[in-house]
Design an enzyme around this catalytic site. Structure first.
Site, PDB file in Angstrom:
ATOM      1  N   TYR A 141       0.848  -1.126   0.100  1.00 50.23           N
ATOM      2  CA  TYR A 141      -0.033  -0.024  -0.015  1.00 50.23           C
ATOM      3  C   TYR A 141       0.776   1.189  -0.176  1.00 50.23           C
ATOM      4  CZ  TYR A 141      -2.699   3.697   1.869  1.00 50.23           C
ATOM      5  OH  TYR A 141      -3.208   4.938   2.333  1.00 50.23           O
ATOM      6  N   HIS A 187     -10.560  -0.804  10.163  1.00 51.88           N
ATOM      7  CA  HIS A 187      -9.881   0.268  10.967  1.00 51.88           C
ATOM      8  C   HIS A 187     -10.501   0.515  12.728  1.00 51.88           C
ATOM      9  CE1 HIS A 187      -9.153   2.100   6.999  1.00 51.88           C
ATOM     10  NE2 HIS A 187      -8.114   1.949   7.595  1.00 51.88           N
TER      11      HIS A 187
HETATM   12  N1  UDP Z   1      -5.891  -2.360  15.533  1.00 54.61           N
HETATM   13  C1  UDP Z   1      -6.241  -3.051  16.693  1.00 54.61           C
HETATM   14  N2  UDP Z   1      -7.345  -3.557  16.716  1.00 54.61           N
HETATM   15  C2  UDP Z   1      -8.491  -3.669  15.455  1.00 54.61           C
HETATM   16  C3  UDP Z   1      -7.970  -2.704  14.501  1.00 54.61           C
HETATM   17  C4  UDP Z   1      -6.660  -2.055  14.466  1.00 54.61           C
HETATM   18  O1  UDP Z   1      -5.682  -3.274  17.673  1.00 54.61           O
HETATM   19  O2  UDP Z   1      -9.190  -4.277  15.304  1.00 54.61           O
HETATM   20  C5  UDP Z   1      -4.957  -1.427  15.660  1.00 54.61           C
HETATM   21  C6  UDP Z   1      -3.760  -1.573  14.620  1.00 54.61           C
HETATM   22  O3  UDP Z   1      -2.990  -2.769  14.983  1.00 54.61           O
HETATM   23  C7  UDP Z   1      -3.029  -0.238  14.710  1.00 54.61           C
HETATM   24  C8  UDP Z   1      -4.245   0.735  15.318  1.00 54.61           C
HETATM   25  O4  UDP Z   1      -5.135   0.023  15.583  1.00 54.61           O
HETATM   26  O5  UDP Z   1      -2.066  -0.177  15.614  1.00 54.61           O
HETATM   27  C9  UDP Z   1      -4.770   1.461  13.970  1.00 54.61           C
HETATM   28  O6  UDP Z   1      -5.046   0.635  13.008  1.00 54.61           O
HETATM   29  P1  UDP Z   1      -6.017   1.028  11.724  1.00 54.61           P
HETATM   30  O7  UDP Z   1      -6.351  -0.069  11.008  1.00 54.61           O
HETATM   31  O8  UDP Z   1      -7.136   1.796  12.472  1.00 54.61           O
HETATM   32  O9  UDP Z   1      -5.392   2.168  11.080  1.00 54.61           O
HETATM   33  P2  UDP Z   1      -3.664   2.239  10.580  1.00 54.61           P
HETATM   34  O10 UDP Z   1      -2.830   2.811  11.545  1.00 54.61           O
HETATM   35  O11 UDP Z   1      -3.299   0.520  10.257  1.00 54.61           O
HETATM   36  O12 UDP Z   1      -3.725   2.912   9.346  1.00 54.61           O
END
Ligand code: UDP
Length: 323
Positions: A141, A187
């Site tokens: 990505y 997310h």
């Molecule tokens: N995360 C989590 N549980 C979930 C979804 C996300 O612990 O069900 C964590 C993920 O590992 C990251 C943070 O939340 O550390 C934000 O993840 P998200 O996918 O929202 O956004 P990213 O930072 O990947 O763009």
């Protein structure tokens, strides 16, 4: 201005379209509706259904609209998915950008605002992260977005394109009308809110052994309205270059769950899971450049108000746009 918004049926595109219309711009949305929703497109905008992978779709649209500026959101956005299906990712994100560029050059459209990401930096050399950090993405990505930035940089040199790269941190929250509805949802904030909505039993926390105070990953959550506003400011002709967009405050996954408990009044059970591939411990923006150069002033920086706005939207739209 006459603005063509690719991906205007998606999350960030829908809110940006709404705010562009509020500001009096004439907006046309170009979207294939593969992952976006017709209902997410502001009724004041025109809509052209088309796919950036088909170059004649965007060539025709560009020639019909003849916009003053293009805001390019349309792309695949899931980091995890990108590591499983890299070829469709590169095809959609990079060939889509090439076709868009071809159509802009053919129609002498110079101004481009590109939806980029802090994922182009990979693990940062320092925190908070400004635009001078080196870019070494650690996911398909992030790489696909960096490849697009590079295409647009060459088009600047050769064709006089005026690209602006907006590198987002974690977009979150909603306006009254438009919010976050991905299929499937991955997310953090919308997944957490599915628990008080009765749509899932608990939230999984992906890893608590990171080098952070509570062991969970730290992210910089930015309200979708503030993010959209930066695109409108970036339309000014003299604006060019890259801007990091975040609040400069980092919240851990556990802190976000806690804020959601306070906002919703629901206990929101959480369960620990192993780390998710590709996650960095901390991503926090230094957005001084956006404030100085764009005159950007985030208005909804507080995480409570971000989660509250998301919670209001999800309660009003329990099935997203599927109704
Ligand atoms: N995360 C989590 N549980 C979930 C979804 C996300 O612990 O069900 C964590 C993920 O590992 C990251 C943070 O939340 O550390 C934000 O993840 P998200 O996918 O929202 O956004 P990213 O930072 O990947 O763009």
């Amino acid at each position: 201005m006459k603005v063509l918004v690719t991906g205007g049926a998606g999350y960030i595109g829908s809110v940006t379209t709404e705010m562009l219309c509020d500001a009096g711009h004439e907006v046309t949305v170009f979207d294939n509706l593969e992952r976006g929703y017709r209902a997410a497109i502001d009724s004041r905008a025109k809509f052209i259904q088309g796919d950036l992978r088909i170059n004649t779709d965007i060539l025709t649209a560009m020639a019909d609209v003849k916009p003053d500026a293009v805001i390019h959101f349309a792309a695949y956005i899931e980091v995890g998915e990108s590591m499983n299906i890299p070829i469709p990712f590169f095809e959609n994100n990079v060939s889509g950008a090439l076709h868009l560029l071809e159509a802009m050059v053919a129609n002498d459209v110079k101004k481009l605002i590109f939806s980029s990401t802090c994922a182009t930096y990979g693990t940062p050399e320092r925190i908070p992260m400004d635009e001078t950090l080196s870019q070494h993405p650690e996911s398909v990505y992030g790489e696909s977005k960096l490849m697009c930035e590079n295409l647009f940089k060459w088009a600047k040199k050769i064709h006089g394109l005026n690209p602006v790269f907006l590198r987002y941190f974690n977009a979150a929250g909603a306006t009254e009308k438009y919010g976050e509805a991905h299929k499937p949802e991955t997310h953090l904030i919308p997944l957490i809110l599915q628990v008080p909505m009765g749509q899932r039993e608990k939230i999984f926390i992906f890893g608590d052994d990171y080098d952070t105070p509570d062991g969970t990953c730290i992210r910089d959550y930015i309200h979708i309205r503030d993010l959209a506003q930066a695109h409108i400011l970036a339309l000014e002709p003299e604006i060019e270059g890259a801007f990091n967009l975040g609040n400069g405050d980092g919240y851990s996954v556990k802190e976000v769950v806690e804020v959601a408990r306070e906002v919703t009044g629901h206990p929101i059970p959480a369960m620990l899971e192993p780390r998710r591939a590709g996650d960095c411990a901390r991503l926090v923006s230094d957005s001084a450049k956006a404030k100085d150069v764009l005159g950007w002033k985030p208005e909804y920086a507080d995480l409570h108000s971000i989660v509250e706005s998301a919670w209001s939207w999800h309660q009003a739209h329990p099935n997203g746009y599927e109704d």
